[in-house]
Motif scaffolding. Structure first.
Motif, PDB file in Angstrom:
ATOM      1  N   CYS A   1       0.831  -1.217   0.000  1.00 20.89           N
ATOM      2  CA  CYS A   1       0.000   0.000   0.000  1.00 20.89           C
ATOM      3  C   CYS A   1       0.859   1.258   0.000  1.00 20.89           C
ATOM      4  O   CYS A   1       0.568   2.221  -0.721  1.00 20.89           O
ATOM      5  N   THR A   2       1.901   1.269   0.789  1.00 16.48           N
ATOM      6  CA  THR A   2       2.789   2.428   0.837  1.00 16.48           C
ATOM      7  C   THR A   2       3.502   2.619  -0.496  1.00 16.48           C
ATOM      8  O   THR A   2       3.654   3.739  -0.983  1.00 16.48           O
ATOM      9  N   THR A   3       3.909   1.526  -1.100  1.00 18.91           N
ATOM     10  CA  THR A   3       4.543   1.580  -2.413  1.00 18.91           C
ATOM     11  C   THR A   3       3.595   2.159  -3.450  1.00 18.91           C
ATOM     12  O   THR A   3       3.974   3.047  -4.221  1.00 18.91           O
ATOM     13  N   LEU A   4       2.369   1.669  -3.458  1.00 25.15           N
ATOM     14  CA  LEU A   4       1.385   2.173  -4.425  1.00 25.15           C
ATOM     15  C   LEU A   4       1.079   3.650  -4.200  1.00 25.15           C
ATOM     16  O   LEU A   4       0.934   4.413  -5.149  1.00 25.15           O
ATOM     17  N   TYR A   5       1.010   4.054  -2.939  1.00 21.64           N
ATOM     18  CA  TYR A   5       0.732   5.454  -2.638  1.00 21.64           C
ATOM     19  C   TYR A   5       1.889   6.353  -3.084  1.00 21.64           C
ATOM     20  O   TYR A   5       1.664   7.440  -3.629  1.00 21.64           O
ATOM     21  N   ALA A   6       3.126   5.900  -2.886  1.00 17.91           N
ATOM     22  CA  ALA A   6       4.284   6.681  -3.327  1.00 17.91           C
ATOM     23  C   ALA A   6       4.305   6.801  -4.846  1.00 17.91           C
ATOM     24  O   ALA A   6       4.595   7.877  -5.386  1.00 17.91           O
TER      25      ALA A   6
ATOM     26  N   VAL B   1      15.264   4.991  -4.267  1.00 20.81           N
ATOM     27  CA  VAL B   1      16.023   6.163  -4.705  1.00 20.81           C
ATOM     28  C   VAL B   1      15.120   7.104  -5.498  1.00 20.81           C
ATOM     29  O   VAL B   1      15.178   8.326  -5.334  1.00 20.81           O
ATOM     30  N   LYS B   2      14.250   6.552  -6.324  1.00 22.49           N
ATOM     31  CA  LYS B   2      13.316   7.385  -7.099  1.00 22.49           C
ATOM     32  C   LYS B   2      12.339   8.123  -6.179  1.00 22.49           C
ATOM     33  O   LYS B   2      12.017   9.280  -6.423  1.00 22.49           O
ATOM     34  N   VAL B   3      11.867   7.444  -5.147  1.00 20.76           N
ATOM     35  CA  VAL B   3      10.934   8.081  -4.208  1.00 20.76           C
ATOM     36  C   VAL B   3      11.611   9.253  -3.509  1.00 20.76           C
ATOM     37  O   VAL B   3      11.048  10.342  -3.409  1.00 20.76           O
ATOM     38  N   VAL B   4      12.829   9.032  -3.036  1.00 19.31           N
ATOM     39  CA  VAL B   4      13.553  10.103  -2.344  1.00 19.31           C
ATOM     40  C   VAL B   4      13.825  11.270  -3.293  1.00 19.31           C
ATOM     41  O   VAL B   4      13.614  12.436  -2.943  1.00 19.31           O
ATOM     42  N   SER B   5      14.260  10.961  -4.505  1.00 20.00           N
ATOM     43  CA  SER B   5      14.532  12.023  -5.481  1.00 20.00           C
ATOM     44  C   SER B   5      13.274  12.821  -5.808  1.00 20.00           C
ATOM     45  O   SER B   5      13.309  14.055  -5.859  1.00 20.00           O
ATOM     46  N   ALA B   6      12.162  12.123  -6.006  1.00 23.21           N
ATOM     47  CA  ALA B   6      10.912  12.806  -6.327  1.00 23.21           C
ATOM     48  C   ALA B   6      10.422  13.646  -5.163  1.00 23.21           C
ATOM     49  O   ALA B   6       9.916  14.768  -5.356  1.00 23.21           O
ATOM     50  N   ALA B   7      10.579  13.150  -3.944  1.00 24.67           N
ATOM     51  CA  ALA B   7      10.137  13.907  -2.769  1.00 24.67           C
ATOM     52  C   ALA B   7      10.955  15.179  -2.606  1.00 24.67           C
ATOM     53  O   ALA B   7      10.396  16.256  -2.363  1.00 24.67           O
TER      54      ALA B   7
ATOM     55  N   LYS C   1       3.981  13.920   7.256  1.00 30.59           N
ATOM     56  CA  LYS C   1       4.535  12.791   6.510  1.00 30.59           C
ATOM     57  C   LYS C   1       5.849  13.230   5.872  1.00 30.59           C
ATOM     58  O   LYS C   1       5.878  14.157   5.092  1.00 30.59           O
ATOM     59  N   ASN C   2       6.888  12.575   6.223  1.00 33.35           N
ATOM     60  CA  ASN C   2       8.206  12.867   5.690  1.00 33.35           C
ATOM     61  C   ASN C   2       8.570  11.712   4.759  1.00 33.35           C
ATOM     62  O   ASN C   2       8.923  10.629   5.216  1.00 33.35           O
ATOM     63  N   TRP C   3       8.480  11.933   3.461  1.00 37.23           N
ATOM     64  CA  TRP C   3       8.685  10.859   2.500  1.00 37.23           C
ATOM     65  C   TRP C   3      10.077  10.244   2.559  1.00 37.23           C
ATOM     66  O   TRP C   3      10.199   9.020   2.473  1.00 37.23           O
ATOM     67  N   PRO C   4      11.146  11.033   2.693  1.00 37.26           N
ATOM     68  CA  PRO C   4      12.458  10.384   2.803  1.00 37.26           C
ATOM     69  C   PRO C   4      12.567   9.473   4.026  1.00 37.26           C
ATOM     70  O   PRO C   4      13.158   8.394   3.952  1.00 37.26           O
ATOM     71  N   THR C   5      11.987   9.881   5.140  1.00 36.98           N
ATOM     72  CA  THR C   5      12.000   9.022   6.328  1.00 36.98           C
ATOM     73  C   THR C   5      11.181   7.759   6.083  1.00 36.98           C
ATOM     74  O   THR C   5      11.564   6.668   6.499  1.00 36.98           O
ATOM     75  N   LEU C   6      10.061   7.916   5.401  1.00 35.29           N
ATOM     76  CA  LEU C   6       9.239   6.757   5.066  1.00 35.29           C
ATOM     77  C   LEU C   6       9.999   5.807   4.139  1.00 35.29           C
ATOM     78  O   LEU C   6       9.888   4.587   4.272  1.00 35.29           O
ATOM     79  N   ALA C   7      10.780   6.364   3.215  1.00 29.99           N
ATOM     80  CA  ALA C   7      11.590   5.523   2.324  1.00 29.99           C
ATOM     81  C   ALA C   7      12.638   4.744   3.115  1.00 29.99           C
ATOM     82  O   ALA C   7      12.908   3.577   2.820  1.00 29.99           O
TER      83      ALA C   7
END
Length: 166
Positions: free
Chosen positions: A40-45, A96-102, A127-133
């Motif tokens: 679910c977290t992957t799909l949301y990202a 890496v893509k999630v962090v870069s996009a965030a 919500k801190n996306w890099p921390t979530l990654a």
């Protein structure tokens, strides 16, 4: 668990209480719930950052894919500690893509409008996306240091040196 009841409640007639219904439910298999959470977290990202080239099911091996379609109360074979290096590489690329996009989303909007993070993501307050990654890296068996290093590099490349130093 043992539930003691008072004598006055023993003779009560009517529908079954919610406590008795809850106790009759099967116990869930918590690792399977965590596995669903990762999906679910992957799909949301992917949705949040419009990551077009990511195939979410490619992040999981065959055991992981099969576990998605099982009842949460069943005990399923989940991915073990030994993973295919290709799957691990795909997972690392995804994080890496999630962090870069965030970082890109945050920096571009802050430079353009001087908007705070809370105003930019009103439904994602706190919500801190890099921390979530980094948290996802633990579930996906990727080194957290790789994700953290990439986050710091992204912050420096976008001129957010004060955040990179932290």
């Amino acid at each position: 668990p043992v539930l003691d009841t008072e004598d006055a409640w023993v003779s009560v007639e009517g529908p079954v209480s919610i406590v008795e219904l809850a106790l009759e439910q099967k116990r869930i298999h918590y690792p399977l719930v965590e596995h669903q959470f990762v999906l679910c977290t992957t799909l949301y990202a992917i949705m949040r950052f419009s990551l077009k080239s990511v195939k979410p099911l490619s992040l999981f091996d065959s055991k992981g894919k099969n576990a998605f379609f099982k009842d949460l109360t069943s005990i399923q074979l989940l991915p073990s500690g030994d993973m295919d290096p290709n799957v691990l590489s795909i997972r690392q690329q995804f994080l890496v893509k999630v962090v870069s996009a965030a970082v890109q989303t945050l920096c571009s909007s802050q430079k353009a409008n001087e908007v705070s993070e809370e105003e930019l993501f009103p439904f994602e307050k706190g919500k801190n996306w890099p921390t979530l990654a980094v948290d996802l890296a633990q579930y996906l068996q990727i080194s957290e240091d790789v994700v953290k290093r990439h986050y710091v590099c992204e912050l420096y490349s976008y001129g957010m040196d004060h955040l990179g130093e932290e």
